[in-house]
Design a protein around this motif. Sequence first.
Motif, short mmCIF file in Angstrom:
data_model
loop_
_atom_site.label_atom_id
_atom_site.label_comp_id
_atom_site.label_asym_id
_atom_site.label_seq_id
_atom_site.Cartn_x
_atom_site.Cartn_y
_atom_site.Cartn_z
N TRP A 253 1.11 7.10 -10.31
CA TRP A 253 1.27 5.68 -10.39
C TRP A 253 0.62 5.40 -11.50
N SER B 51 1.10 5.41 0.03
CA SER B 51 0.53 6.79 0.28
C SER B 51 1.23 8.06 -0.51
N THR C 79 -5.19 -1.45 -7.24
CA THR C 79 -6.37 -0.70 -6.90
C THR C 79 -6.05 0.81 -7.42
N PRO C 80 -6.97 1.76 -7.78
CA PRO C 80 -6.72 3.10 -7.97
C PRO C 80 -5.91 3.77 -7.02
N ARG C 81 -6.28 3.44 -5.67
CA ARG C 81 -5.68 3.99 -4.50
C ARG C 81 -4.31 3.62 -4.26
N VAL C 82 -3.57 2.79 -5.41
CA VAL C 82 -2.32 2.26 -5.21
C VAL C 82 -2.22 1.32 -4.01
N SER C 83 -2.48 0.07 -4.50
CA SER C 83 -2.38 -0.82 -3.47
C SER C 83 -2.36 -2.07 -4.31
N ARG D 233 0.85 -1.24 -0.01
CA ARG D 233 0.05 0.06 -0.02
C ARG D 233 0.71 1.18 0.02
N ASN E 212 0.52 10.78 -2.10
CA ASN E 212 -0.10 12.03 -1.90
C ASN E 212 0.29 12.57 -0.63
N THR E 213 -0.03 11.68 0.36
CA THR E 213 0.45 12.06 1.65
C THR E 213 1.89 12.37 2.09
N THR F 53 4.80 5.23 4.31
CA THR F 53 3.93 5.61 3.28
C THR F 53 4.31 4.59 1.91
#
Length: 218
Positions: free
Chosen positions: A45, A33, A81-85, A31, A35-36, A126
């Motif tokens: 990504w 993060s 997944t789009p949220r990068v995982s 996973r 942007n964070t 992250t």
Amino acid sequence: MLDRLLVLLCLSSALAQQLCTPGAPDGYKVRLSINTALGDQAYVWNENEMFLFRATLAFAMRTHFGGEQYDVSNILVCNVTPRVSFWFVVTSPHDATRPVDGAAVEEAVRKSRHRINSAFLLTDKTLEFININPTLASPLAPDTPPWLIVFGVVMGAVGAGIVVLLVSSLVQKNRRRKKKSGRQADGGEEAPVKTAENGGASDGVYNTSFDDWSVTQM
């Protein structure tokens, strides 16, 4: 020739779907993060970033096993997944149908964790390898052993005590000498004499200043 290549690609894709599934025994979830971690400087990504991840993981496997020739094709990725995982599984360079034991993958990731993080400008928080804890940095060993430091402090205190005793003894000796020399100087002005009182001799003090006075009167 083209037909054979297409068949191989289809087989590899089917194999990846069989070996790499969420919750696979030797698979791990990642996973990110981005942007964070990077804020306005965050990157997108895409397939290029995924290729870089597979390459860095192949590098980690090569570093861990030494002579084993791991390649990007040995890193299977799935369930992106789009949220990068996503999940990944590492296959053996000698048999693409056999996944590498998860314990070996964990050790390889721990050893090269800093290099993997640096490739994506991320940290352990992250860029998370779920169920793979980061290896803590070994504590820095001091150049000087602790017992030698304690010994030096004790010897320094003992040496300071000896110096203080020597200085105090010298000061006391000097004071005694000054007192003694002062007494001797005071005693030089008067000399003890014997006088006769009632037919007996007695000790007294003879003051030389009377001689000068009697001479002056004469």
